[in-house]
Every structure is written in structure tokens, then in C-alpha cells.
Design a protein around this motif. Structure first.
Motif, short mmCIF file in Angstrom:
data_model
loop_
_atom_site.label_atom_id
_atom_site.label_comp_id
_atom_site.label_asym_id
_atom_site.label_seq_id
_atom_site.Cartn_x
_atom_site.Cartn_y
_atom_site.Cartn_z
N SER A 55 -5.69 2.26 1.82
CA SER A 55 -6.74 1.23 1.77
C SER A 55 -6.48 0.14 2.79
O SER A 55 -7.40 -0.31 3.49
CB SER A 55 -6.79 0.62 0.36
N GLN A 84 -5.79 -3.58 -0.78
CA GLN A 84 -5.98 -3.40 0.66
C GLN A 84 -5.57 -4.64 1.45
O GLN A 84 -5.82 -4.73 2.64
CB GLN A 84 -7.45 -3.03 0.96
N LYS A 289 -10.25 5.43 5.26
CA LYS A 289 -8.98 5.17 4.60
C LYS A 289 -7.85 5.84 5.39
O LYS A 289 -8.00 6.97 5.85
CB LYS A 289 -8.98 5.70 3.16
#
Length: 644
Positions: A55, A84, A289
């Protein structure tokens, strides 16, 4: 500057950036190099600590662009979930601690208000960012202060109703609210490229947004039919090229989609959005990702959360062998039960592998349901299945089940529907910390009429409890089990049907009784050994049930022992509270019986090694011994004496 000589990659430009103020001094043509160095630094750090990888890699350019364009921390940047945010932490004054991620005393794996002024809102649960950013935006607007609210939310988090509740209310913020949709999984728009980047710049420009606003005002002065026709024509025209019709219906000015890894596309669009007088605005950014690290790009699920790994090869440093993980024991057991019971089905809220439902789904794909990040829906969906004669297992982490408590009460317990709650990650969870700890489920479930609450002491007990739950058709039933691997006991070939509300005596004594619920049973047995060595005959009982209590067993032990200690990996208000209430109601304390309750402390424990967390919580064998000695001697025996 906060660099790490000798510990990480060569990062000459990143070494000059300690805060976003430093970042804004760079020239636009330097940002590509900065992003590359930032990505390399993150990979190096997570390789040492483990944590969430994919992430963060996917939002490196977006992180650089946001801090470059907006005036953080005056503009409040809220990362949804927060896993993230490692690149964000590196460029907001925390690079010198980035290799302490998720370690005791180190940086949190999520955003945390106490860590930095650049973390205006703590997070770890999904889909809260738009609501929080809206709060910041409106507060600043009402108080006449500068500052926007900026929410960065992934497309997965858009499966939760809370995100849409916030968007429905967002008009009050005007141009103070910016929502950045990070579309990194299944794209909800056509592939991005030069044309879409051009369109995004065009529709985010002040001229275009102003023209749209003026056109809307003029159209309202026309007849309703003409206004409606113009509105629909403009809506469909934009929808054909941008896919933003849904967000426009919710009152947002939609911009996108744009390539989230192309800084030449991101910077001008965000600058337009920053300077716009229109709002609220949603910017649709498409990312990948794991971007920039081949192992993570090629296996997004595997590299979402990782153990320590070799940066060169990507190989994760997993411990070999060991007992099976609890969630896998549950998933395999349920799959086997469903072979002979067509009514069994499994529901999870976006955590199929984390709960073991993926193993069930391989064997029974038509009876496994991943409803997305929608715990409330999951519970009521299960209630509907149960009402029609199915045997649904709702497999949800303890911390996430909190989000559906009203549905558990209103849709399940009040109607006495036979929903089975498989509660994973019950108790302390180590590196994920207090946001993911399953501390409260015993308390919030055992208060409910009609509810049965079990806790597995080991993986064999989990097999028995899964089967017992399947066979329990007279109302809701829950069973909790911890994160990680079991204790190493042999799994039963045939599960036992447990009698509801009945525990078991594991060890018989005469003076001290330890009543254990769940995973502290092994520590209770160690404590019994230590007490026996001190001449104190000790009984250990695995109560199995927090509700209903095994009152026959509890009454017998209270009448025949001098000290009774309850032990549970749960918050105050759980087993200990129920045992004390029962003892009080029955007058069992009138003869001088000493009752002590041991539970998780009344604090939110920070992330740390699990063994250290248990020691901090006071739930290891020496603490149990110390509790008993204090009760008997009426003085401070001390844990050190208990350890002796």
C-alpha cells in the motif's frame, strides 16, 4: 537531517528533506528523483521491521505531490486506515525512527496523533477519513482559519457505508474538502494515459469549474425541462470520458482519472484543486499496489503485510514449521463440517485469508461470501440467512466486530437468531497495537441476553467450539480465539459437542482455584506448578464459557477453596465481572472467600512484542502467583518473589 548512513540506500536528495517545508524548496524536476529515493528508503526500512508494504509503495508519488502542493500541516491530511502512510512518515520528520516501525517504543504502523503534527487524525480502521477530513474542513471554515481537509481513501474502503454517509454530508465544507480516491485494485474507470491526464487538468481548472458553476446557475433560471435536459447532457458527457457521474450525484466536483505515479500529471491537477473556489472536489487517482518493487507488484496480496524480508530477493523471513495458525484451524474445520451440512456458510468482511474463510471458500465457493469492508451489513446479512434456516458463520476480527455492535444487538440477539460469530484476533495482537487488539468482545457480547460466548484455550478447543457452534440452533453463539499459531496440541480427528455453559477441571487441588477463560490456560497451569512448589494445592479450571457461566462448577470451587482467581485476556466487565456478580448474588463471599480478577489493564496498550505485552498486562504465570500470594498474605508478595 534525518538520514540513516550505513543502514539504507543512497538517498542524497531525500537526505535534504526532513519535513514538507524542505520538500517545497525543491524544483519540480527534482521530485521524480525524490520519489525514487523515498521508495527505496521505505523498502529498506520495511525489510528490517516488517509491516505493510504494498500500500505504501503505491502512494509514494501521491505522498510527494500532496505535501508539495498543499500546506501541511495547516491543511489537514488524513490517510484512510493509515497502513499506506510509511512514506508520509519518512518526509514528516520521522525518518530517523522509521526502522522502529511496529517495534516496542517505536513508530506506530498507522497514523497516530501523538506522533506528529502531520498526523492530525489517528486511524487503523477503514473508511473514516472523509468524515474526519470533513470535520477539519468545517471547523476551519466556521472559525475563519486557513486549512483544507484532505482525505486519501482507497477504493476498497469505498465498500463501507460510512464513506458515503460522509460524502452525502460534504457539501457544507465547500472548497475546504478534497477527497483523493486512490484506486489501486480493481479500477472503476478506463485505463489512464495522456488523454485522461489532459481531461483531468481541464476539468480541474478554475476556468472550467467556474464555467460549470455559472452554467448551473443559469440553467436553474430556465424552465425545469430545459434545465433538466442540460444537466443530463453535461452529466453524461462527463460520465463518458471520466466515469465520475456517481460522485457528482453526491455533490462532488469529480476530477480524473489520473495516473497516480506520474508527477507531471499529479502536480498541476492538485494545484488546480488547491486553488479552486468550487467544492467539495474528488480527485480520482489510479495507482498500483507495490509499485516500483517487482516482488510486491507481482503478488499484491502476499506483500500487503510482510514479515522481515530480503530486499534483493523479496524473500520473507518466516519461521519454519510450528503449530497451525488459529484462523486456518477454524477455516479447515468449518470446511470439513460443511461437507455433510449443506446449511453451513461463511461470511467475512474483506478479510478472507486473515479469518481462514479463504480455505472454506476453496472447498465451498458458493457458500463463502466476502462482503467487503462492511461489518454492519455482514452481521445483518448473516441474520437474514439464519432466519431462513441457514447456519451462517460470521468470521470477523474482534476489533472490527465492534463496528457492528448495534446489528449484533438489534438484528441478531433481540430476534434470537442463530448467527455464529467466529471472533478472530481476540486479545492482544503484538505489532498492530491497540487499534487492532481484541480487548472488548467478551464484555460487549456477554452482556446480551440470548448470547452464548465461548473462548478457546488452544487449537483443539477451537475445533470443538466450531462444531458446537454449528450445532447450536437455539440462538446466537460466539467463540473467540487469538492471533497467530496454536500451542501445539494435537488436533482431534472427531470434534466434541460441548455442553453449553459447562467448563472442565484440568487440574484438581484444594486451596487455590484458578478459573481461566481462553488463551491464558497454559500460564494458569504454570502458575499452579509454582504454587504447588510453595505448598499451595491448586485447582485449574478451563471455564470455556463466559456466558452462560458454569455456575455449578464455580459454586463448588468457591465453597471448597480459600482463594479463587479469574484470568482472562479481555477487558474489565468480562468473565471476572460475571463471576463476581454471581458470587455476590449467591452470598458466596460471606464466609471470607477471597476472589481476585485478572484481566487486561484499563489502558490502550501500545504495539510491542506479544510476550512483552502480556508481561505489561500482568497476565503471565508470575503475576497469577503474585495475585494468589497477596490474597493469602495480605501484603505485597511482589512479582519477583512469585517468579522465584
Amino acid at each position: 537531517m534525518s538520514s540513516n548512513p550505513g543502514q539504507g540506500p543512497h538517498t542524497p536528495l531525500l537526505d535534504t528533506v526532513d519535513t514538507p517545508t524542505d520538500l517545497r524548496k525543491l524544483k519540480p524536476d527534482q521530485l521524480r528523483q525524490l520519489a525514487d529515493e523515498l521508495r527505496a528508503e521505505m523498502i529498506s526500512a520495511v525489510g528490517m521491521t516488517g509491516g505493510h508494504l504494498g500500500s505504501g509503495l503505491g502512494v509514494v508519488e501521491l505522498t510527494v505531490a500532496i505535501h508539495y502542493v498543499f500546506d501541511t500541516p495547516t491543511d489537514k491530511l488524513v490517510w484512510d486506515v493509515g497502513h499506506q502512510a510509511y512514506p508520509h512518515k519518512i518526509i514528516t520528520g520521522r525518518r530517523d525512527r522509521i526502522r522502529t516501525l511496529r517495534q516496542g517504543g517505536g513508530l506506530s504502523g498507522f497514523t497516530k496523533r501523538s506522533e506528529s503534527e502531520y498526523d492530525p487524525f489517528g486511524a487503523a480502521h477503514s473508511s473514516t477519513s472523509i468524515s474526519a477530513a470533513l470535520g477539519f474542513a468545517v471547523a476551519n471554515k466556521l472559525q475563519g482559519r486557513p486549512g483544507k481537509g484532505i482525505a486519501v481513501i482507497g477504493d476498497g474502503a469505498m465498500s463501507a457505508g460510512m464513506a458515503y454517509e460522509a460524502m452525502n454530508n460534504a457539501e457544507q465544507a465547500g472548497n475546504r474538502l478534497v477527497v483523493i480516491l486512490n484506486d489501486n485494485d480493481m479500477s472503476i474507470a478506463p485505463p489512464v494515459g495522456g488523454l485522461s491526464a489532459y481531461l483531468a487538468r481541464m476539468v480541474s481548472s478554475s476556468e472550467y469549474l467556474g464555467l460549470r458553476s455559472l452554467a448551473s446557475k443559469v440553467a436553474r433560471k430556465l424552465s425545469r425541462r430545459v434545465h433538466h435536459g442540460l444537466e443530463k447532457a453535461e452529466e453524461y458527457a462527463r460520465g463518458m470520458v471520466t466515469g465520475g457521474t456517481m460522485f457528482e450525484e453526491l455533490g462532488f466536483y469529480y476530477v480524473g482519472p489520473i495516473d497516480g505515479h506520474n508527477l507531471d500529471h499529479l502536480i498541476p491537477v492538485l494545484e488546480n484543486v488547491r486553488d479552486s473556489e468550487q467544492g467539495p472536489i474528488l480527485v480520482h487517482v489510479v495507482t498500483k499496489k507495490g509499485k516500483g518493487y517487482a516482488p510486491a507488484e507481482n503478488s499484491a496480496d502476499k506483500y500487503h503485510g510482510v514479515q522481515k524480508f530480503d530486499v534483493i530477493t523479496g524473500e520473507q523471513k518466516r519461521s519454519a514449521g510450528g503449530p497451525p495458525a488459529y484462523q486456518n484451524v477454524f477455516g479447515d474445520t468449518l470446511a470439513k463440517l460443511a461437507e455433510t451440512d449443506p446449511t453451513i456458510c461463511a461470511i467475512t468482511a474483506a478479510m478472507p485469508s486473515g479469518t481462514g474463510v479463504d480455505r472454506f471458500a476453496k472447498a465451498h465457493p458458493d457458500k463463502a461470501f466476502d462482503v467487503g469492508i462492511a461489518e454492519q451489513h455482514a452481521v445483518t446479512f448473516a441474520a437474514g440467512l439464519a432466519a431462513e434456516g441457514m447456519r451462517p458463520f460470521c468470521a470477523i476480527y474482534s476489533t472490527f466486530l465492534q463496528r457492528a455492535f448495534d446489528q449484533v444487538v438489534h438484528d441478531v440477539a433481540i430476534q434470537n437468531l442463530a448467527v455464529r460469530f467466529a471472533i478472530d484476533r481476540a486479545g492482544l495482537v503484538g505489532a498492530d497495537g491497540c487499534t487492532h487488539a481484541g480487548s472488548f468482545d467478551v464484555t460487549y457480547l456477554a452482556t446480551l441476553p440470548n448470547m452464548v460466548v465461548m473462548a478457546a484455550a488452544d487449537e483443539a478447543e477451537l475445533v470443538h467450539m466450531t462444531y458446537t457452534a454449528a450445532m447450536h440452533d437455539s440462538g446466537p453463539i460466539a467463540f473467540r480465539y487469538p492471533r497467530g499459531g496454536g500451542v501445539g496440541v494435537e488436533l482431534p480427528a472427531t470434534p466434541l459437542l460441548l455442553e453449553i455453559g459447562k467448563g472442565r477441571v484440568v487440574r484438581e487441588g484444594t486451596k487455590v482455584a484458578i478459573l481461566s477463560l481462553g488463551t491464558r490456560l497454559a500460564e494458569a497451569l504454570k502458575a499452579a506448578d509454582a504454587l504447588e512448589a510453595k505448598g499451595l494445592s491448586t485447582t485449574v479450571a478451563d471455564l470455556r464459557f463466559a456466558k452462560p457461566l458454569d455456575t455449578d462448577l464455580i459454586d463448588r470451587l468457591m465453597r471448597t477453596h480459600e482463594v479463587v482467581v479469574t484470568v482472562e485476556e479481555a477487558a474489565i466487565g468480562g468473565l471476572g465481572a460475571h463471576v463476581l456478580t454471581h458470587a455476590s448474588d449467591q452470598g458466596l463471599t460471606d464466609n471470607g472467600l477471597k476472589i481476585r480478577t485478572m484481566r487486561l489493564p484499563d489502558v490502550f496498550q501500545d504495539h510491542d512484542d506479544p510476550a512483552k505485552q502480556y508481561d505489561e498486562a500482568g497476565l503471565n504465570a508470575p503475576h497469577i502467583v503474585d495475585t494468589v500470594l497477596k490474597a493469602l498474605r495480605h501484603n505485597s508478595a511482589g512479582v519477583e518473589e512469585a517468579r522465584a
